[in-house]
Design a protein around this motif. Structure first.
Motif, PDB file in Angstrom:
ATOM      1  N   LEU A  28       0.807  -1.212   0.000  1.00 35.35           N
ATOM      2  CA  LEU A  28       0.000   0.000   0.000  1.00 35.35           C
ATOM      3  C   LEU A  28       0.847   1.271   0.000  1.00 35.35           C
ATOM      4  O   LEU A  28       0.302   2.378  -0.067  1.00 35.35           O
ATOM      5  N   PHE A  29       2.153   1.141   0.110  1.00 37.02           N
ATOM      6  CA  PHE A  29       3.071   2.271  -0.087  1.00 37.02           C
ATOM      7  C   PHE A  29       4.036   1.893  -1.189  1.00 37.02           C
ATOM      8  O   PHE A  29       4.680   0.844  -1.126  1.00 37.02           O
ATOM      9  N   GLN A  30       4.124   2.738  -2.213  1.00 35.71           N
ATOM     10  CA  GLN A  30       4.931   2.407  -3.385  1.00 35.71           C
ATOM     11  C   GLN A  30       5.726   3.630  -3.844  1.00 35.71           C
ATOM     12  O   GLN A  30       5.293   4.768  -3.664  1.00 35.71           O
ATOM     13  N   GLY A  56      -6.037   4.219   8.119  1.00 29.45           N
ATOM     14  CA  GLY A  56      -7.463   4.070   8.406  1.00 29.45           C
ATOM     15  C   GLY A  56      -8.301   3.778   7.177  1.00 29.45           C
ATOM     16  O   GLY A  56      -9.487   3.472   7.297  1.00 29.45           O
ATOM     17  N   ARG A  57      -7.699   3.893   5.983  1.00 25.62           N
ATOM     18  CA  ARG A  57      -8.429   3.615   4.741  1.00 25.62           C
ATOM     19  C   ARG A  57      -7.897   2.353   4.047  1.00 25.62           C
ATOM     20  O   ARG A  57      -8.159   2.145   2.874  1.00 25.62           O
ATOM     21  N   GLU A  58      -7.164   1.544   4.801  1.00 26.33           N
ATOM     22  CA  GLU A  58      -6.582   0.342   4.204  1.00 26.33           C
ATOM     23  C   GLU A  58      -7.637  -0.650   3.751  1.00 26.33           C
ATOM     24  O   GLU A  58      -7.392  -1.454   2.841  1.00 26.33           O
ATOM     25  N   ALA A  59      -8.805  -0.619   4.372  1.00 21.88           N
ATOM     26  CA  ALA A  59      -9.837  -1.605   4.043  1.00 21.88           C
ATOM     27  C   ALA A  59     -10.556  -1.297   2.746  1.00 21.88           C
ATOM     28  O   ALA A  59     -11.089  -2.205   2.100  1.00 21.88           O
ATOM     29  N   ASP A  60     -10.595  -0.022   2.336  1.00 26.07           N
ATOM     30  CA  ASP A  60     -11.366   0.304   1.131  1.00 26.07           C
ATOM     31  C   ASP A  60     -10.615   1.172   0.111  1.00 26.07           C
ATOM     32  O   ASP A  60     -11.105   1.382  -1.001  1.00 26.07           O
TER      33      ASP A  60
END
Length: 493
Positions: free
Chosen positions: A266-268, A293-297
């Motif tokens: 999720l970090f690139q 906090g937005r990792e799920a969507d």
């Protein structure tokens, strides 16, 4: 009055005032009679009118909570200090309170600023109600003053923090984007639920999936630097033309980004290519991160883009200089040597070599100057660059020496290329008046078991034969034809 003796008034946990607004009502009625219809505008035009209304308020009673809040020992001290309590911003909020009453309301509320007798600022939530039976003269108004200073201080700190963060975002020297990737996540998880295991292969088979994901990105916000970098007047224009920004070379970079997301990265960071709205190519260093906090969507992600176009151009130019001759724009001797070794290792036989030497360069330099000689060399580069295409290559390996390498090509194709070069020379001489461009050329094709250096040497020998014939003015030599394999070309017919 009963209100004074009411224990609920005195013991209330909320600061309470009992006030007389009758003089204010008379003043408002007088203004109405004189034609005032928009009281808010009337008062805002002259705040002294508001101060006049404030001075007409009579405080009849205040409970212990009120005295404690404003630091008064008793009612006399409180009333004597009203000019210190109601001042400054209080006049502005009082405009709204008076307007509510003027328009027929029997109560009003406002967020106001008062001050303690010691001068401490208080944020207060005011709520007032004309008591029943006093609607005609406003002689009894109950006012509660709730201290909300802590809440408002926290709100101001939050607003300051938000403004600070917004300033960092808005004025960052890096292009910042806030995007919604939730639809992209839905597509990726849809592929996973449909049994896709090898995602890279899936993308190879279905390249339209990459384009579909690109089209599903929803742009939420960008900063000023982004608009300037991409040549967009505003966010709306940029949003409507995202297909102009994310296209062509960007697809391969985005494909790799999707693979990383598939693998949970999720970090690139990577180098990418985007395009301005004017079509200019931008080389960018991208940092992509899903908001905490937005990792799920993935509904909020930030993309930071640093413009490295100038650096990439400088790198490309340095790479060009490392492989090319600056004057003719052909490959240089260093590249030629590497290419000889590469062809030798790969054994792309047969290999045809054309050795070419620019005629009369020394004479031009001696008589017309080196600028004229350089112009002749540039013309030679133009001709060879036009005639020689990949996988063949042309290189300037010395002052007036050139070599063409033709892997996997026999002698017949070599002679055809020389004919092409000669035809282009004729066109070039017609285009440039003055000193004529002329090559002495020799050609050789590799033999079985022969090292490529030997092939080059035979092409050189053939070229020198043609060179000697050129300067000797040998009538048996057709200067438009190359020498071959170390022997003179057949006499012209």
């Amino acid at each position: 009055m009963q209100a004074f003796n009411d224990p609920f008034f005195e013991l209330s946990p909320v600061p309470l005032w009992l006030e007389d607004f009758s003089a204010i009502k008379l003043l408002l009625d007088d203004w109405r009679t004189k034609g005032v219809r928009n009281l808010r505008a009337f008062l805002a035009a002259d705040l002294e009118r508001v101060a006049q209304c404030t001075r007409l308020i009579r405080v009849l009673a205040a409970n212990r909570r009120t005295l404690d809040l404003f630091g008064a020992a008793d009612m006399n001290e409180l009333i004597g200090g009203l000019d210190r309590i109601f001042k400054g911003e209080m006049l502005e909020t009082h405009v709204g309170e008076l307007t509510q009453l003027f328009e027929g309301a029997l109560e009003f509320s406002s967020l106001a600023v008062n001050y303690t007798l010691a001068g401490k600022r208080l944020d207060v939530q005011l709520k007032a109600r004309i008591l029943p039976g006093h609607e005609d003269d406003w002689s009894r108004v109950l006012v509660s003053t709730e201290d909300v200073t802590d809440r408002e201080e926290a709100r101001r700190r939050f607003a300051d923090s938000e403004q600070y963060a917004r300033g960092l975002f808005e004025y960052s020297p890096v292009s910042l984007w806030v995007e919604d990737f939730s639809s992209v996540r839905h597509l990726i998880e849809g592929a996973r639920s449909n049994g896709v295991v090898d995602f890279p292969t899936f993308l190879d088979v279905h390249p339209e999936f990459v384009r579909r994901c690109m089209s599903e990105i929803r742009l939420l916000d960008v900063n000023r630097h982004t608009l300037a970098l991409f040549g967009a007047p505003d966010l709306e224009t940029l949003t409507l033309r995202l297909d102009s920004v994310f296209r062509d070379a960007m697809e391969n970079h985005f494909r790799e980004q999707l693979i990383d997301l598939w693998n949970g990265k999720l970090f690139q960071q990577r180098e990418v290519v985007n395009y301005t709205l004017g079509g200019e190519e931008l080389h960018l260093h991208m940092q992509f991160s899903v908001f905490p906090g937005r990792e799920a969507d993935w509904s909020q992600v930030q993309v930071a883009l640093t413009d490295i176009t100038a650096r990439k151009k400088a790198e490309a130019y340095l790479e060009f200089l490392g492989k090319h001759d600056v004057l003719t724009k052909l490959y240089n001797r260093s590249y030629y040597v590497d290419e000889i070794n590469r062809l030798e290792r790969r054994d792309l036989r047969p290999i045809t070599v054309i050795a070419a030497d620019l005629n009369a360069l020394k004479a031009v330099n001696d008589t017309l100057g080196h600028a004229a000689g350089d112009a002749l060399l540039r013309r030679a580069g133009e001709v060879l660059a036009e005639a020689v295409v990949r996988p063949n290559c042309a290189a300037r390996i010395g002052g007036d020496e050139f070599v063409v390498l033709m892997p996997g090509v026999g002698s017949e194709q070599g002679r055809e290329l020389i004919e092409t070069i000669e035809n282009l020379i004729e066109v070039n001489n017609q285009f440039y008046p003055g000193e004529r461009l002329s090559f002495a050329m020799g050609v050789a094709t590799s033999r079985a078991g022969e090292r490529l250096e030997e092939t080059v040497k035979r092409a050189d020998e053939a070229m020198y034969d043609a060179k000697r014939a050129y300067y000797a003015g040998d009538p048996l030599v057709d200067r438009r034809r190359p020498q071959q394999d170390g022997h003179r070309a057949p006499p012209a017919e």
